[in-house]
Structure formats: structure tokens, C-alpha cells
Motif scaffolding. Structure first.
Motif, PDB file in Angstrom:
ATOM      1  N   ILE A   1       0.768  -1.604 -11.651  1.00  0.00           N
ATOM      2  CA  ILE A   1       1.024  -2.927 -11.072  1.00  0.00           C
ATOM      3  C   ILE A   1       2.267  -2.870 -10.201  1.00  0.00           C
ATOM      4  CG2 ILE A   1       1.519  -5.348 -11.549  1.00  0.00           C
ATOM      5  CD1 ILE A   1       0.119  -5.028 -14.238  1.00  0.00           C
ATOM      6  N   ALA A   2       2.142  -3.372  -8.959  1.00  0.00           N
ATOM      7  CA  ALA A   2       3.286  -3.441  -8.061  1.00  0.00           C
ATOM      8  C   ALA A   2       4.005  -4.770  -8.161  1.00  0.00           C
ATOM      9  CB  ALA A   2       2.836  -3.232  -6.616  1.00  0.00           C
TER      10      ALA A   2
ATOM     11  N   LEU B   1      -9.389   1.663  -8.252  1.00  0.00           N
ATOM     12  CA  LEU B   1      -8.432   0.663  -7.811  1.00  0.00           C
ATOM     13  C   LEU B   1      -7.512   1.280  -6.759  1.00  0.00           C
ATOM     14  CD1 LEU B   1      -7.520  -1.135 -11.157  1.00  0.00           C
ATOM     15  CD2 LEU B   1      -8.739  -2.111  -9.194  1.00  0.00           C
ATOM     16  N   GLU B   2      -7.185   0.483  -5.750  1.00  0.00           N
ATOM     17  CA  GLU B   2      -6.361   0.956  -4.646  1.00  0.00           C
ATOM     18  C   GLU B   2      -5.142   0.060  -4.481  1.00  0.00           C
ATOM     19  OE1 GLU B   2      -8.903   0.944  -1.266  1.00  0.00           O
ATOM     20  OE2 GLU B   2     -10.203   2.560  -2.013  1.00  0.00           O
ATOM     21  N   PRO B   3      -4.025   0.589  -3.995  1.00  0.00           N
ATOM     22  CA  PRO B   3      -2.854  -0.248  -3.746  1.00  0.00           C
ATOM     23  C   PRO B   3      -3.202  -1.431  -2.842  1.00  0.00           C
ATOM     24  CG  PRO B   3      -2.273   2.063  -3.575  1.00  0.00           C
ATOM     25  CD  PRO B   3      -3.771   2.016  -3.696  1.00  0.00           C
TER      26      PRO B   3
ATOM     27  N   LYS C   1      -0.324   1.256  -7.578  1.00  0.00           N
ATOM     28  CA  LYS C   1      -0.703   2.672  -7.670  1.00  0.00           C
ATOM     29  C   LYS C   1      -2.183   2.726  -8.010  1.00  0.00           C
ATOM     30  CE  LYS C   1       0.482   5.254 -11.257  1.00  0.00           C
ATOM     31  NZ  LYS C   1       1.276   6.078 -12.200  1.00  0.00           N
ATOM     32  N   GLY C   2      -2.943   3.396  -7.169  1.00  0.00           N
ATOM     33  CA  GLY C   2      -4.376   3.470  -7.378  1.00  0.00           C
ATOM     34  C   GLY C   2      -4.747   4.327  -8.565  1.00  0.00           C
ATOM     35  N   GLY C   3      -6.024   4.266  -8.923  1.00  0.00           N
ATOM     36  CA  GLY C   3      -6.492   5.102 -10.024  1.00  0.00           C
ATOM     37  C   GLY C   3      -7.895   4.764 -10.449  1.00  0.00           C
ATOM     38  N   ARG C   4      -8.487   5.687 -11.143  1.00  0.00           N
ATOM     39  CA  ARG C   4      -9.835   5.544 -11.693  1.00  0.00           C
ATOM     40  C   ARG C   4      -9.770   5.856 -13.184  1.00  0.00           C
ATOM     41  NH1 ARG C   4     -15.322   6.767 -10.090  1.00  0.00           N
ATOM     42  NH2 ARG C   4     -16.573   5.511 -11.532  1.00  0.00           N
ATOM     43  N   ARG C   5     -10.502   5.067 -13.984  1.00  0.00           N
ATOM     44  CA  ARG C   5     -10.539   5.221 -15.445  1.00  0.00           C
ATOM     45  C   ARG C   5      -9.115   5.231 -16.021  1.00  0.00           C
ATOM     46  NH1 ARG C   5     -14.687   8.642 -13.478  1.00  0.00           N
ATOM     47  NH2 ARG C   5     -16.754   7.782 -14.007  1.00  0.00           N
ATOM     48  N   ILE C   6      -8.396   4.203 -15.704  1.00  0.00           N
ATOM     49  CA  ILE C   6      -7.003   4.066 -16.129  1.00  0.00           C
ATOM     50  C   ILE C   6      -6.960   3.637 -17.600  1.00  0.00           C
ATOM     51  CG2 ILE C   6      -4.846   2.808 -15.756  1.00  0.00           C
ATOM     52  CD1 ILE C   6      -5.872   2.390 -12.807  1.00  0.00           C
ATOM     53  N   ALA C   7      -6.226   4.338 -18.413  1.00  0.00           N
ATOM     54  CA  ALA C   7      -6.095   3.983 -19.827  1.00  0.00           C
ATOM     55  C   ALA C   7      -5.224   2.738 -19.976  1.00  0.00           C
ATOM     56  CB  ALA C   7      -5.477   5.143 -20.597  1.00  0.00           C
ATOM     57  N   GLN C   8      -5.502   1.954 -21.029  1.00  0.00           N
ATOM     58  CA  GLN C   8      -4.724   0.738 -21.246  1.00  0.00           C
ATOM     59  C   GLN C   8      -3.236   1.034 -21.375  1.00  0.00           C
ATOM     60  OE1 GLN C   8      -6.095  -2.378 -23.878  1.00  0.00           O
ATOM     61  NE2 GLN C   8      -8.159  -1.503 -23.947  1.00  0.00           N
TER      62      GLN C   8
ATOM     63  N   GLN D   1       0.821  -1.221   0.000  1.00  0.00           N
ATOM     64  CA  GLN D   1       0.000   0.000   0.000  1.00  0.00           C
ATOM     65  C   GLN D   1       0.847   1.261   0.000  1.00  0.00           C
ATOM     66  OE1 GLN D   1      -3.079  -0.132   3.139  1.00  0.00           O
ATOM     67  NE2 GLN D   1      -4.472  -0.152   1.403  1.00  0.00           N
ATOM     68  N   ALA D   2       1.985   1.189   0.685  1.00  0.00           N
ATOM     69  CA  ALA D   2       2.855   2.367   0.801  1.00  0.00           C
ATOM     70  C   ALA D   2       3.861   2.471  -0.332  1.00  0.00           C
ATOM     71  CB  ALA D   2       3.585   2.322   2.143  1.00  0.00           C
ATOM     72  N   GLY D   3       3.799   1.537  -1.313  1.00  0.00           N
ATOM     73  CA  GLY D   3       4.775   1.550  -2.389  1.00  0.00           C
ATOM     74  C   GLY D   3       6.166   1.207  -1.892  1.00  0.00           C
ATOM     75  N   GLY D   4       6.243   0.277  -0.926  1.00  0.00           N
ATOM     76  CA  GLY D   4       7.490   0.036  -0.236  1.00  0.00           C
ATOM     77  C   GLY D   4       8.314  -1.159  -0.676  1.00  0.00           C
TER      78      GLY D   4
END
Length: 284
Positions: A149-150, A235-237, A135-142, A40-43
Motif C-alpha cells: 500500500i502506498a 496488482l500494479e502501482p 508496490k505491485g505483486g501477484r499472489r500476495i500473502a496477507q 507508479q514510480a514510488g515517488g
């Protein structure tokens, strides 16, 4: 470097996987009590740095579901051309993907038994690649999807087949029996599109190949999955997307071949590893 959640002497840890054992990182990175918190923290990069030159802390351990406190697990169904044909309903390739939720309680870890409940003898296997959102986001382009993706991991999306059909439209109850599936053994940080674009899924039962296909044949590629799912939900981490299984599950064989106690199921994907589980009946 690979990261896992594991238990040893009654305690749960997360850490880096090495050929000689585990390097526990809980105490090194106390700001992240679990591997899920680190994602979640990008760690993950920080975990890799923290593990450098550290000695192995555990040589005796058992793998746990890699993110046992994952909050959201979304699965894509019927996502390979031959898989769609298995249904023998004359349907064309679907325009939109089928989706259903699974919960962390339905999964166990690598080298742990899948549990067949007394209510059904129809425990089935489904080998899949799972992606973990970083990395979260909404309406993510292809074109941007892979940036979100982590890490990658493997899934045996175990299913109680006759419970999938208890209702007209709902598969949830057949997909969420406790410890009926597995996710693991570890997280492989995502760095290169080739990790997915060139990936091949092979599922074996007692050494016999049952599923064998490549992700490039998916009807709804992973970039599209991220785009589509992020259209209706942010989408959330830490979110997990289980991306779809090839043809060859036990229910579609003639005659059907469901899992039974003593069976060994292996899901292998180049560049990620092997997820292995035995099968046992639920204890009374």
C-alpha cells in the motif's frame, strides 16, 4: 504530508496540501506529469522532500478526483456484517468477497457536486476507505499485504440504485454514472498498520450520521482483499481498491432516503480526513 490533484485558472496541478494552500509540484518533478505517475514510480517520499520549505503556489483552487487517470479501480461490496443482513435474504456471511469495477470518470473531487442523472432519482451514498497500491505483486500473502500500500484516501461510492438491478448478476451500470461518486480529497501516505486497523468510518448527510463503523469489523479485512484480488490479477502501482461500506446507505432505510439536490454528504475517517460533496441534478 498529503498530496492532491487540483485545478486553478483552468490548469490542472498536483502538489502538497498545506493549511495555507497548495504547493504545486508538477514543475519541480517533471518526470512525473501527474500524481498517478508519481505513485507508479514510488515517488511519494520524493514529493514530500521536494515540498519542504517551498512556498504555497495556489490559494484559490478546486479539488479534482485525486487520481483522475487511475487505470483500475476495484470495489469490494457487502463487506460488513450488518450490511450483509440489510439484504434480508437469509444468507450467511459469504466465503468470498463480491467485487466490481468502477472507472475514474464516475468520480469527482472534494467539495464538488455529485451529479444526479435525469434517468433516476435513486442516487445513494456509500462511505468507504480506499487504498492505493504502491508496490505491485501477484499472489500476495496477507502478512505482506500492507507492504504493497502506498497511500490511503476516501471514497463516496455513489450508486444509482435502480440501475444496479437492471441485470441479473451485473451492478456495473449502476456504479459508473459520470461524477456520481467522489474520491479524495487527498492521498495520505501509508506508514502504519494502525491507520487502517484502528480506522472508523462515519458518513453524514446534512449533518445526520447515517453510517458509523470500524474497519476491524469487516468480513473481508483489507489484508485479505489484497491477497484475494492478487490471486487472479497482478496488482500494479496506482491501482485503487475501494474496501467496502458499512450499513446505513439510503436505500436500506425505511423509507429509503436517496440524495437530492442541495444535500451535503460527508465521509470522515480518523487519520485521513473528510470528503465532502454537495448534490445537484445533471444540467440539461
Amino acid at each position: 504530508m498529503k498530496f492532491a490533484t487540483y485545478s486553478s485558472n483552468g490548469e490542472t496541478f498536483y502538489g502538497a496540501v498545506t493549511e495555507n494552500g497548495m504547493i504545486a509540484l508538477n514543475d519541480v518533478c517533471p518526470q512525473w506529469p501527474t500524481l498517478f505517475d508519481a505513485v507508479q514510480a514510488g515517488g511519494l517520499d520524493a514529493l514530500a522532500e521536494a515540498a519542504k520549505d517551498r512556498p504555497v503556489s495556489h490559494t484559490k483552487y478546486a479539488y479534482e478526483m485525486v487520481l483522475p487517470n487511475a487505470r483500475r479501480i476495484l470495489c469490494v461490496g457487502v463487506n460488513f456484517p450488518d450490511r450483509n443482513a440489510e439484504y434480508k435474504d437469509g444468507s450467511e456471511q459469504p466465503k468470498f468477497m463480491s467485487l466490481f469495477p468502477r472507472f475514474a470518470s464516475g468520480f469527482t473531487g472534494h467539495d464538488r457536486p455529485l451529479i444526479r442523472p435525469p434517468e433516476s432519482a435513486q442516487l445513494d451514498y456509500e462511505g468507504e476507505v480506499a487504498i492505493v497500491i504502491g508496490k505491485g505483486g501477484r499472489r500476495i500473502a496477507q502478512k505482506d499485504a500492507y507492504d504493497h500500500i502506498a497511500a490511503l484516501t476516501l471514497c463516496n461510492e455513489g450508486t444509482i440504485r435502480d440501475w444496479v438491478r437492471h441485470a441479473k448478476f451485473n451492478v456495473t451500470q449502476g456504479k459508473n454514472w459520470d461524477r456520481s461518486g467522489a474520491i479524495g480529497p487527498w492521498l495520505v501516505p501509508f506508514a502504519d498498520a494502525a491507520q487502517l486497523d484502528d480506522a472508523r468510518i462515519v458518513t453524514r448527510v446534512n449533518g445526520e450520521v447515517r453510517q458509523d463503523d470500524v474497519l476491524s469489523r469487516m468480513m473481508h479485512p483489507i489484508r485479505r482483499e489484497i491477497e484475494y484480488i492478487s490471486t487472479f490479477m497482478t496488482l500494479e502501482p496506482g491501482d485503487i481498491i475501494v474496501t467496502g461500506t458499512p450499513t446505513g446507505s439510503g436505500a436500506r432505510l425505511d423509507p429509503p432516503q436517496f440524495l437530492k439536490p442541495g444535500d451535503v454528504v460527508e465521509v470522515e475517517v480518523n487519520g485521513i480526513g473528510v470528503l465532502r460533496n454537495t448534490v445537484q441534478d445533471e444540467a440539461p
